[in-house]
Design an enzyme around this catalytic site. Structure first.
Site, mmCIF file in Angstrom:
data_model
loop_
_atom_site.group_PDB
_atom_site.id
_atom_site.type_symbol
_atom_site.label_atom_id
_atom_site.label_comp_id
_atom_site.label_asym_id
_atom_site.label_seq_id
_atom_site.Cartn_x
_atom_site.Cartn_y
_atom_site.Cartn_z
ATOM 1 N N VAL A 71 0.890 -1.184 0.000
ATOM 2 C CA VAL A 71 0.000 0.000 0.000
ATOM 3 C C VAL A 71 0.919 1.222 0.000
ATOM 4 O O VAL A 71 1.967 1.216 0.661
ATOM 5 C CB VAL A 71 -0.924 -0.008 1.245
ATOM 6 C CG1 VAL A 71 -1.625 1.335 1.430
ATOM 7 C CG2 VAL A 71 -1.956 -1.123 1.130
ATOM 8 N N GLU A 103 5.762 -15.067 2.838
ATOM 9 C CA GLU A 103 6.985 -14.790 3.588
ATOM 10 C C GLU A 103 6.992 -13.330 4.002
ATOM 11 O O GLU A 103 6.582 -12.468 3.215
ATOM 12 C CB GLU A 103 8.231 -15.032 2.727
ATOM 13 C CG GLU A 103 8.651 -16.471 2.636
ATOM 14 C CD GLU A 103 8.417 -17.008 1.246
ATOM 15 O OE1 GLU A 103 8.217 -16.183 0.330
ATOM 16 O OE2 GLU A 103 8.397 -18.231 1.073
ATOM 17 N N TYR A 115 -1.329 -9.823 8.952
ATOM 18 C CA TYR A 115 -1.462 -11.251 8.647
ATOM 19 C C TYR A 115 -2.056 -12.017 9.832
ATOM 20 O O TYR A 115 -2.924 -12.882 9.654
ATOM 21 C CB TYR A 115 -0.102 -11.847 8.262
ATOM 22 C CG TYR A 115 0.518 -11.214 7.038
ATOM 23 C CD1 TYR A 115 -0.266 -10.842 5.949
ATOM 24 C CD2 TYR A 115 1.885 -10.981 6.959
ATOM 25 C CE1 TYR A 115 0.301 -10.257 4.830
ATOM 26 C CE2 TYR A 115 2.457 -10.393 5.839
ATOM 27 C CZ TYR A 115 1.657 -10.031 4.782
ATOM 28 O OH TYR A 115 2.217 -9.452 3.675
#
Ligand SMILES: CC(C)(COP(=O)(O)OP(=O)(O)OC[C@H]1O[C@@H](n2cnc3c(N)ncnc32)[C@H](O)[C@@H]1OP(=O)(O)O)[C@@H](O)C(=O)NCCC(=O)NCCS
Length: 144
Positions: A71, A103, A115
């Site tokens: 972003v 990763e 995440y």
């Protein structure tokens, strides 16, 4: 608005990558991904007609691997990355993907936060995956 990436977006995707990572997957690579690779899925976040983020995955059978996620600096921490990732996770689920992996640098706490929020868990550590830094391999198992 979140939509599929097209070759017209590549210029902006490269610009975003360079500002975040100083490197890029490359215009040629991205063009192949968008035009020729049936296993690739790339989405952009468009805000006021400007591409402010993108995310890419490759899907093989029921496994998906994140290729990139970024972003623009001036729009980070405004929720766009989470929206983009959440949208893609829904799309991957519709394709019957069972496992999604990625990763991330050990030092990249912001990305790790996003995440983890989306249900990714640490699978293992890749020592010195990023030249001078360990990489965390995170995995999300899609619930049936
Ligand atoms: C990672 C990235 C894509 C996330 O996009 P984003 O739009 O900034 O993410 P969001 O605004 O949706 O969410 C950011 C979250 O991180 C949190 N956060 C911000 N800085 C943080 C830090 N230093 N440590 C932990 N969490 C942090 C925010 O509070 C927010 O949490 P919340 O949703 O629970 O409120 C974006 O920051 C980016 O492009 N980073 C550079 C490139 C990159 O690292 N890509 C990932 C490669 S694996």
């Amino acid at each position: 608005m979140i939509r599929k990436a097209t070759p017209n977006d590549i210029f902006h995707m490269v610009r975003l990558e360079k500002s975040a990572f100083k490197t890029t997957l490359g215009e040629k690579f991205l063009l192949q991904e968008l035009n020729d690779n049936p296993f690739s899925f790339y989405y952009v976040y468009e805000l006021n007609k400007t591409v402010i983020g993108y995310i890419g995955f490759r899907v093989y059978d029921d496994q998906a691997e994140m290729m990139n996620f970024v972003v623009s600096l001036d729009h980070q921490d405004e929720g766009y990355g989470s929206q983009l990732l959440s949208y893609c996770l829904d799309e991957l689920e519709k394709k019957d993907v069972k496992t999604i992996s990625l990763e991330v640098r050990k030092s990249n706490k912001k990305a790790q936060h996003v995440y983890e929020k989306m249900g990714f868990k640490l699978s293992h550590i890749r020592k010195k995956y990023y030249e001078n830094e360990d990489g965390y391999v995170l995995v999300k198992e899609v619930k049936m």
